[in-house]
Design a protein around this motif. Structure first.
Motif, PDB file in Angstrom:
ATOM      1  N   ILE A 119       0.858  -1.171   0.000  1.00 41.54           N
ATOM      2  CA  ILE A 119       0.000   0.000   0.000  1.00 41.54           C
ATOM      3  C   ILE A 119       0.892   1.218   0.000  1.00 41.54           C
ATOM      4  O   ILE A 119       1.842   1.315   0.757  1.00 41.54           O
ATOM      5  CB  ILE A 119      -1.003  -0.033   1.164  1.00 41.54           C
TER       6      ILE A 119
ATOM      7  N   LEU B 153       1.363   7.184  -5.911  1.00 46.19           N
ATOM      8  CA  LEU B 153       0.611   6.071  -6.503  1.00 46.19           C
ATOM      9  C   LEU B 153       0.878   5.975  -8.002  1.00 46.19           C
ATOM     10  O   LEU B 153       1.042   4.893  -8.552  1.00 46.19           O
ATOM     11  CB  LEU B 153      -0.890   6.259  -6.244  1.00 46.19           C
TER      12      LEU B 153
ATOM     13  N   GLU C 268     -15.318   5.690  -0.168  1.00 42.87           N
ATOM     14  CA  GLU C 268     -15.878   5.668  -1.527  1.00 42.87           C
ATOM     15  C   GLU C 268     -15.348   4.466  -2.300  1.00 42.87           C
ATOM     16  O   GLU C 268     -14.333   3.873  -1.918  1.00 42.87           O
ATOM     17  CB  GLU C 268     -15.483   6.954  -2.261  1.00 42.87           C
TER      18      GLU C 268
ATOM     19  N   GLU D  14      -5.231   3.782 -11.152  1.00 46.02           N
ATOM     20  CA  GLU D  14      -4.519   2.565 -11.552  1.00 46.02           C
ATOM     21  C   GLU D  14      -4.880   2.193 -13.005  1.00 46.02           C
ATOM     22  O   GLU D  14      -4.009   1.901 -13.819  1.00 46.02           O
ATOM     23  CB  GLU D  14      -4.901   1.431 -10.595  1.00 46.02           C
TER      24      GLU D  14
ATOM     25  N   VAL E  83      -8.443   5.430  -6.243  1.00 51.50           N
ATOM     26  CA  VAL E  83      -7.183   4.777  -6.637  1.00 51.50           C
ATOM     27  C   VAL E  83      -7.408   3.799  -7.792  1.00 51.50           C
ATOM     28  O   VAL E  83      -6.559   3.665  -8.679  1.00 51.50           O
ATOM     29  CB  VAL E  83      -6.553   4.052  -5.420  1.00 51.50           C
TER      30      VAL E  83
ATOM     31  N   GLY F  74     -13.304   2.314  -4.675  1.00 54.14           N
ATOM     32  CA  GLY F  74     -11.952   2.396  -5.229  1.00 54.14           C
ATOM     33  C   GLY F  74     -10.909   3.030  -4.334  1.00 54.14           C
ATOM     34  O   GLY F  74      -9.769   3.234  -4.763  1.00 54.14           O
ATOM     35  N   VAL F  75     -11.239   3.327  -3.062  1.00 58.93           N
ATOM     36  CA  VAL F  75     -10.241   3.987  -2.191  1.00 58.93           C
ATOM     37  C   VAL F  75      -9.242   3.004  -1.608  1.00 58.93           C
ATOM     38  O   VAL F  75      -8.214   3.393  -1.065  1.00 58.93           O
ATOM     39  CB  VAL F  75     -10.883   4.775  -1.016  1.00 58.93           C
ATOM     40  N   GLY F  76      -9.558   1.721  -1.686  1.00 55.88           N
ATOM     41  CA  GLY F  76      -8.624   0.718  -1.145  1.00 55.88           C
ATOM     42  C   GLY F  76      -9.183  -0.032   0.048  1.00 55.88           C
ATOM     43  O   GLY F  76      -8.420  -0.575   0.853  1.00 55.88           O
ATOM     44  N   LYS F  77     -10.499  -0.124   0.148  1.00 60.93           N
ATOM     45  CA  LYS F  77     -11.103  -0.820   1.299  1.00 60.93           C
ATOM     46  C   LYS F  77     -10.736  -2.308   1.267  1.00 60.93           C
ATOM     47  O   LYS F  77     -10.389  -2.891   2.287  1.00 60.93           O
ATOM     48  CB  LYS F  77     -12.635  -0.658   1.286  1.00 60.93           C
TER      49      LYS F  77
ATOM     50  N   ASP G 155     -17.931  -7.165   1.301  1.00 59.73           N
ATOM     51  CA  ASP G 155     -17.857  -5.846   0.652  1.00 59.73           C
ATOM     52  C   ASP G 155     -19.274  -5.386   0.313  1.00 59.73           C
ATOM     53  O   ASP G 155     -20.148  -6.218   0.062  1.00 59.73           O
ATOM     54  CB  ASP G 155     -17.005  -5.980  -0.625  1.00 59.73           C
TER      55      ASP G 155
HETATM   56  N1  LIG Z   1      -2.864   2.987  -1.222  1.00 57.14           N
HETATM   57  C1  LIG Z   1      -2.828   2.108  -2.222  1.00 57.14           C
HETATM   58  N2  LIG Z   1      -1.644   1.681  -2.686  1.00 57.14           N
HETATM   59  C2  LIG Z   1      -1.588   0.842  -3.728  1.00 57.14           C
HETATM   60  N3  LIG Z   1      -2.668   0.359  -4.372  1.00 57.14           N
HETATM   61  C3  LIG Z   1      -3.878   0.737  -3.929  1.00 57.14           C
HETATM   62  C4  LIG Z   1      -4.021   1.632  -2.832  1.00 57.14           C
HETATM   63  N4  LIG Z   1      -5.326   1.834  -2.612  1.00 57.14           N
HETATM   64  C5  LIG Z   1      -5.987   1.129  -3.548  1.00 57.14           C
HETATM   65  N5  LIG Z   1      -5.122   0.468  -4.328  1.00 57.14           N
HETATM   66  C6  LIG Z   1      -5.467  -0.375  -5.472  1.00 57.14           C
HETATM   67  O1  LIG Z   1      -6.621   0.225  -6.083  1.00 57.14           O
HETATM   68  C7  LIG Z   1      -7.537  -0.763  -6.529  1.00 57.14           C
HETATM   69  C8  LIG Z   1      -8.876  -0.537  -5.841  1.00 57.14           C
HETATM   70  O2  LIG Z   1      -8.751  -0.848  -4.466  1.00 57.14           O
HETATM   71  P1  LIG Z   1      -9.868  -1.664  -3.676  1.00 57.14           P
HETATM   72  O3  LIG Z   1     -10.489  -2.710  -4.532  1.00 57.14           O
HETATM   73  O4  LIG Z   1      -9.243  -2.122  -2.396  1.00 57.14           O
HETATM   74  O5  LIG Z   1     -10.896  -0.498  -3.436  1.00 57.14           O
HETATM   75  P2  LIG Z   1     -12.306  -0.569  -2.722  1.00 57.14           P
HETATM   76  O6  LIG Z   1     -12.424   0.647  -1.895  1.00 57.14           O
HETATM   77  O7  LIG Z   1     -12.458  -1.902  -2.033  1.00 57.14           O
HETATM   78  O8  LIG Z   1     -13.283  -0.483  -3.952  1.00 57.14           O
HETATM   79  P3  LIG Z   1     -14.847  -0.946  -4.022  1.00 57.14           P
HETATM   80  O9  LIG Z   1     -15.570  -0.174  -2.986  1.00 57.14           O
HETATM   81  O10 LIG Z   1     -15.258  -0.551  -5.401  1.00 57.14           O
HETATM   82  O11 LIG Z   1     -14.845  -2.426  -3.780  1.00 57.14           O
HETATM   83  C9  LIG Z   1      -6.904  -2.103  -6.191  1.00 57.14           C
HETATM   84  O12 LIG Z   1      -6.219  -2.595  -7.327  1.00 57.14           O
HETATM   85  C10 LIG Z   1      -5.915  -1.773  -5.094  1.00 57.14           C
HETATM   86  O13 LIG Z   1      -4.843  -2.687  -5.065  1.00 57.14           O
END
Ligand SMILES: Nc1ncnc2c1ncn2[C@@H]1O[C@H](COP(=O)(O)OP(=O)(O)OP(=O)(O)O)[C@@H](O)[C@H]1O
Length: 475
Positions: free
Chosen positions: A149, A332, A178, A371, A367, A180-183, A250
C-alpha cells in the motif's frame, strides 16, 4: 554546397546536419554546406565575401570567425540569423606545419532544435532517475510482500500504524470509504496481519454482485435437496471457506434485510445454519465489512438494521477519498507506472505537465481509476514519455495552465504540495525576469544568473519571456 572543393569533400560536408562555414585566414568565405543556408536563411551567395560585410549588411549578428582570426583559438558564440534562428557557432582554427592559420571552420548548431532535443532527453533522464530514487527509498508498508500500500497521507498512515493491533484482535471491522479507495486492500492487509492468515483463508464476498435470490445459499451454503436445482449432496457456503480465516463482506449495505438478521446471529453465536438445514455449524470467522454508503442514514431510513450496524461498527476505519490526499497521487502514479512498466516490459516516464494534470483531477473513481488510467497509458504509449496530450480528455481539462503564475503558486503552497515542475518554472521565470530587468545586456543577465547565454536564451524561449515583457512585468 558552394565553394571550390572536391566532390568527395562536398558530399561529406553536405551529409552533416549542422551548418558548416569555412573562411580563409583573412576572413573571406571559401565554402559552406547546404545546412548552413537552411539554418541561417541568408539569401545571398556568401562565398567570396568577407564576414565583416555580412555583419555590416545585418546578415549575421556577430562573427566567431573574426574572433578566431584575432585570438588564434577556438571560439563559441550565439549568433542570430535572418531565418530568426539562434545558433551556437563554434569557430575552429586550422594551422599549417609552421603554425600559420590557414582557415577557420565554423560549425553552426541550431539552438532551438538542439536545446529541445537536449531538454527532452535530459529531462526524461532526470525524471527517470528521480522516480527510481523515490521508489527505491520509499518504504511502502508491505505485508508478507504480497500486498503493498502506497501512501504518504497522515490519515492513511495512522490507519496503517493501527493495522497490526486491529489485525491481532478478533473484533469486527467496518471500513467506510468511496468506491476504489482501497477498502479491499486494507481488509486483506488486516487478514495478513493476523494469525488467521496462517490457519485460514481471506474470503471476499461482494454483496452487491450476487443476486439477492442466491446470496443466502452462496453465503451460508445449503443442504441436499434444499430447493429445486440444488445439488443432491448439498454445498458449503463462502462462510464455510472462511472458517478460521477472515470473511470480507464488501458493499454490506446491499445485504437484504432478511439476511441482515441471519448475519447478526452468526456474529453473536458464531454458528451458521445452511439453507434447508436444521443443525447449526460452529464457525470461527473474523468479519471485516466495507461500505461506500452512509449506513447510519440507512439505519434512520429503516433499510439497514441498527443492531447489525453497531455489531459491525466495533472498529470503524474511514478511508479518505483520493482527492483529499493529493500527496498520494504522485506516489501512486509512480508506483503503478513501475508496476505496469514491469508487466508490459516498457520504460516510460511522465512529463511534468501530465503529472500536474493527474494532480489536479478529482479522481471520482479514486485509486482504482488512477490505476486503470496508468495501465492504459503504459499499454498505449508509443514513445518513452507520457505527455499531457496522452491523458484522457476529462483529466486534461482538469488543468489547463502549464506554468503557474506566482499567485497560484502561493495558493498551492498553502495546500502544501506544489507539483515540482510548476514550482521550478515559476521560480525560474521570476529570477530570469528580474535578471533581465536589472541588467543592461544578456551577457550580464546570464552572468547574474550563473548560467551561459545559450541557456538563458533557451529558457527565455521555453518560458515565453522577452526583455520587453520582463521589464513590463517588473514595473
Ligand atoms: N494505497 C494504495 N496503494 C496501492 N494500491 C492501492 C491503494 N489503494 C488502492 N489500491 C489499489 O486500487 C484498486 C482498488 O482498491 P480496492 O479494490 O481495495 O478499493 P475498494 O475501496 O475496495 O473499492 P470498491 O468499494 O469498489 O470495492 C486495487 O487494485 C488496489 O490494489
Amino acid at each position: 554546397m558552394s565553394g571550390n572543393m572536391g566532390i568527395t569533400f562536398r558530399v561529406m560536408i553536405n551529409s552533416i546536419s549542422d551548418g558548416i562555414y569555412i573562411c580563409n585566414s583573412q576572413g573571406y568565405c571559401i565554402a559552406h554546406n547546404d545546412a548552413f543556408l537552411r539554418i541561417t536563411g541568408i539569401p545571398i551567395d556568401v562565398v567570396g565575401r568577407h564576414v565583416k560585410t555580412l555583419i555590416d549588411d545585418n546578415l549575421i549578428s556577430d562573427s566567431a570567425t573574426l574572433e578566431v582570426i584575432r585570438s588564434g583559438q577556438r571560439v563559441s558564440k550565439v549568433i542570430s540569423y535572418p531565418s530568426g534562428c539562434e545558433a551556437l557557432v563554434t569557430g575552429n582554427p586550422s594551422f599549417d606545419e609552421e603554425g600559420n592559420l590557414i582557415n577557420v571552420v565554423c560549425e553552426v548548431r541550431d539552438l532551438s532544435e538542439l536545446s529541445t532535443l537536449k531538454d527532452e532527453l535530459k529531462y526524461s533522464n532526470q525524471l527517470n532517475k528521480q522516480y527510481r530514487e523515490i521508489l527505491k527509498n520509499y518504504d511502502p508498508t508491505s505485508v508478507n510482500s504480497s500486498q503493498k500500500i502506497t501512501t504518504r497521507d497522515p490519515k492513511m498512515r495512522s490507519i496503517l500504524d493501527e493495522l497490526p493491533r486491529i489485525g491481532d484482535s478478533d473484533a469486527t471491522v467496518l471500513i467506510h470509504g468511496e468506491s476504489g479507495v482501497g477498502k479491499g486492500l486494507i481488509a486483506s492487509l488486516l487478514h495478513e496481519h493476523s494469525n488467521r492468515s496462517i490457519k485460514g483463508k481471506f474470503i471476499k464476498v461482494d454483496c452487491s454482485a450476487i443476486p439477492s435470490s442466491l446470496i443466502e445459499s452462496e453465503l451460508f451454503g445449503y443442504e441436499g435437496g434444499a430447493f429445486t436445482g440444488a445439488r443432491r449432496e448439498g454445498k458449503a457456503g463462502l462462510l464455510d471457506k472462511a472458517n478460521h480465516g477472515t470473511a470480507f463482506l464488501d458493499e454490506i449495505g446491499e445485504l437484504p434485510l432478511f439476511l441482515q438478521v441471519k448475519l447478526l446471529s452468526v456474529l453473536q453465536d458464531h454458528k451458521i445454519l445452511r439453507v434447508g438445514g436444521n443443525t447449526p455449524l460452529s464457525m470461527d470467522i473474523r468479519f471485516v465489512c466495507a461500505t461506500n454508503r452512509d449506513l447510519e442514514k440507512m439505519v434512520d431510513e429503516g433499510t439497514f438494521r441498527k443492531d447489525l450496524f453497531y455489531r459491525l461498527n466495533v472498529i470503524p476505519v474511514v478511508i479518505p477519498p483520493l482527492r483529499e490526499r493529493k500527496e498520494d497521487i504522485f506516489m501512486l502514479t509512480l508506483s503503478f507506472l513501475d508496476k505496469f512498466c514491469q508487466k508490459y516490459h516498457r520504460s516510460l516516464s511522465f512529463v511534468p505537465e501530465a503529472m500536474d494534470s493527474l494532480y489536479e483531477y478529482s479522481w471520482p473513481g479514486n485509486v482504482r481509476e488512477l490505476e486503470n488510467v496508468v495501465e492504459r497509458l503504459v499499454v498505449l504509449s508509443q514513445t518513452g514519455l507520457i505527455e499531457k496530450a496522452d491523458l484522457p480528455e476529462k483529466i486534461r481539462r482538469a488543468n489547463q495552465a502549464v506554468v503557474l503564475p506566482e499567485i497560484d503558486l502561493i495558493r498551492r503552497k498553502e495546500r502544501k504540495i506544489i507539483p515540482l515542475k510548476a514550482a521550478v518554472a515559476a521560480t525560474e521565470r521570476q529570477s530570469i525576469e528580474r535578471a533581465l530587468q536589472q541588467n543592461i545586456n544578456l551577457g550580464s543577465a546570464a552572468q547574474a544568473l550563473s548560467i551561459d547565454i545559450s541557456t538563458l536564451l533557451r529558457k527565455c524561449k521555453k518560458l515565453g519571456i522577452t526583455r520587453a515583457a520582463a521589464s513590463a512585468e517588473m514595473r
